[in-house]
Write a protein that holds these residues in place. Structure first.
Motif, short mmCIF file in Angstrom:
data_model
loop_
_atom_site.label_atom_id
_atom_site.label_comp_id
_atom_site.label_asym_id
_atom_site.label_seq_id
_atom_site.Cartn_x
_atom_site.Cartn_y
_atom_site.Cartn_z
N SER A 83 0.85 -1.20 0.00
CA SER A 83 0.00 0.00 0.00
C SER A 83 0.88 1.25 0.00
CB SER A 83 -0.91 0.02 1.25
OG SER A 83 -1.74 -1.11 1.27
N TRP A 84 0.32 2.35 -0.49
CA TRP A 84 1.08 3.60 -0.48
C TRP A 84 1.35 4.04 0.96
CZ3 TRP A 84 3.47 5.38 -4.60
CH2 TRP A 84 2.98 5.10 -5.88
N SER A 85 2.53 4.59 1.19
CA SER A 85 2.85 5.16 2.51
C SER A 85 2.07 6.46 2.69
CB SER A 85 4.35 5.46 2.60
OG SER A 85 4.69 6.52 1.71
N SER A 86 2.09 6.99 3.93
CA SER A 86 1.51 8.31 4.17
C SER A 86 2.31 9.34 3.37
CB SER A 86 1.56 8.67 5.65
OG SER A 86 0.81 7.74 6.40
N CYS A 87 1.65 10.43 3.06
CA CYS A 87 2.31 11.49 2.30
C CYS A 87 3.36 12.16 3.18
CB CYS A 87 1.29 12.51 1.80
SG CYS A 87 1.96 13.63 0.53
N SER A 88 4.50 12.52 2.59
CA SER A 88 5.58 13.14 3.37
C SER A 88 5.24 14.57 3.80
CB SER A 88 6.88 13.15 2.56
OG SER A 88 6.72 13.90 1.35
N LYS A 89 4.22 15.17 3.18
CA LYS A 89 3.78 16.52 3.54
C LYS A 89 2.27 16.56 3.53
CE LYS A 89 7.74 19.09 1.61
NZ LYS A 89 8.11 20.19 0.69
N SER A 90 1.72 17.41 4.36
CA SER A 90 0.27 17.56 4.37
C SER A 90 -0.22 18.53 3.30
CB SER A 90 -0.20 18.06 5.75
OG SER A 90 0.40 19.30 6.05
N CYS A 91 0.72 19.26 2.71
CA CYS A 91 0.40 20.20 1.65
C CYS A 91 1.69 20.59 0.97
CB CYS A 91 -0.32 21.45 2.21
SG CYS A 91 0.68 22.36 3.41
N GLY A 92 1.58 21.26 -0.17
CA GLY A 92 2.79 21.77 -0.82
C GLY A 92 3.58 20.73 -1.58
N SER A 93 2.91 19.66 -2.05
CA SER A 93 3.54 18.61 -2.87
C SER A 93 4.55 17.78 -2.10
CB SER A 93 4.19 19.22 -4.11
OG SER A 93 4.48 18.21 -5.05
N GLY A 94 4.07 16.72 -1.52
CA GLY A 94 4.93 15.75 -0.86
C GLY A 94 5.07 14.49 -1.71
N ASN A 95 5.61 13.45 -1.12
CA ASN A 95 5.77 12.18 -1.82
C ASN A 95 5.18 11.05 -0.99
OD1 ASN A 95 7.29 12.70 -4.29
ND2 ASN A 95 8.93 13.40 -2.94
N LYS A 96 4.66 10.06 -1.69
CA LYS A 96 4.26 8.82 -1.05
C LYS A 96 4.97 7.68 -1.79
CE LYS A 96 -0.07 8.52 -3.73
NZ LYS A 96 -1.54 8.40 -3.63
N THR A 97 5.29 6.64 -1.09
CA THR A 97 6.05 5.54 -1.69
C THR A 97 5.36 4.21 -1.45
OG1 THR A 97 7.38 5.30 0.32
CG2 THR A 97 8.25 6.75 -1.39
#
Length: 307
Positions: A83-97
């Protein structure tokens, strides 16, 4: 080629004549060659074989053929993505892996991890500060403020207002230091003492020019109530009676600790002067004569009424 009879069926001979043409051999396929090796060394692949046309491009059909082929070895393969990980940021374009594993470590082609952009919406942000407000003071040192707003109410970190010192060119009116306390108005019994200050510009300072405070609040020395009057020193003829009082602090009260007053000022009972002697009771031979006196208060005088 063909011909027609002007009178149907009345002419002799054939209405059609034929002749050979294009006697060259038609284009043809060669035999299929042997199957190629399987395209995969493991799992399921394909094998092919080909043929050629005697006249290039003139034969109908395909010049190649393929068929599935199977090995006895299972190929390495990628297991399902996590499954996708949590997003690295809550806003401003983060990454999920996400990750995957190969059934045979290191044998699978491709990457064991994948990433993707997430929460690409713009983060809440502070808008520009407003202009500074007016200085809070018209003289001396004051403060000025400015504000800013968040694009999403309550979502920005930090303060929505800022302040800074501001200075005018005018010195504010100010109080001098307080004077020393005056002497207390009383040595006891709650007196007051006062002190004063002055303003650098008369009448321009807020507050009072003087201050007072209670001091020496301890009770002053005091007289107790007078005692009851003593017995009169005489029963008549003007005697004296006394009373006393005591001071709460010995020797500290003004006035006298004792008081006296006249008493029994009425005259004491007294004998009048003797009367003249009476005639002798005998003209001879030893008789008696008498005289008398009276008491001013009947029965109150000591002594004899007659002699």
């Amino acid at each position: 080629m063909s011909r027609t009879c002007p009178t149907s069926g009345a002419c002799s001979g054939s209405s059609r004549e034929t002749s050979s043409c294009n006697t060259a051999r038609c284009p043809y396929w060669s035999s299929w060659n042997s199957w190629s090796s399987c395209s995969q060394s493991c799992g399921s692949g394909t094998k092919t074989r080909t043929r050629t046309c005697s006249v290039t491009g003139a034969c109908s059909g395909s010049s190649s053929r393929s068929s599935n082929c199977y090995t006895q070895i299972s190929c390495p393969y990628w297991r399902s993505w996590s499954s996708w990980s949590s997003c690295s940021k809550s806003c401003g374009s983060g990454n999920k892996t996400r990750t995957r594993t190969c059934s045979v470590t290191g044998a699978c082609s491709g990457s064991s991890s994948g990433s993707n952009n997430c929460n690409t919406q713009r983060c809440p942000y502070w808008r520009s500060w407003t202009s500074w407000g007016s200085c809070s003071k018209s003289c001396g040192s004051g403060t000025k403020t400015r504000t800013r707003t968040c694009s999403v109410t309550g979502a920005c970190s930090g303060s929505s207002s800022g302040s800074s010192n501001c200075y005018t060119q005018i010195s504010c009116p100010y109080w001098s230091s307080w004077s020393s306390w005056s002497s207390c108005s009383q040595s006891c019994g709650s007196g007051t003492k006062a002190r004063t200050r002055t303003c650098s510009v008369t009448g321009a300072c807020s507050g009072s020019t003087s201050r007072s405070n209670n001091f020496n609040t301890q009770r002053c020395p005091y007289w107790s109530s007078w005692s009851s009057w003593s017995s009169c020193s005489k029963s008549c003829g003007s005697g004296t009676k006394t009373r006393t009082r005591t001071c709460s602090v010995v020797g500290a009260c003004s006035g006298s600790s004792s008081d006296s007053d006249d008493c029994n000022t009425q005259s004491c009972p007294y004998w009048s002067s003797w009367s003249s002697w009476s005639s002798c009771s005998q003209s001879c031979g030893s008789g008696t004569k008498t005289r008398t006196m009276t008491c001013s208060v009947t029965g109150a005088c000591n002594g004899k009424l007659s002699s």
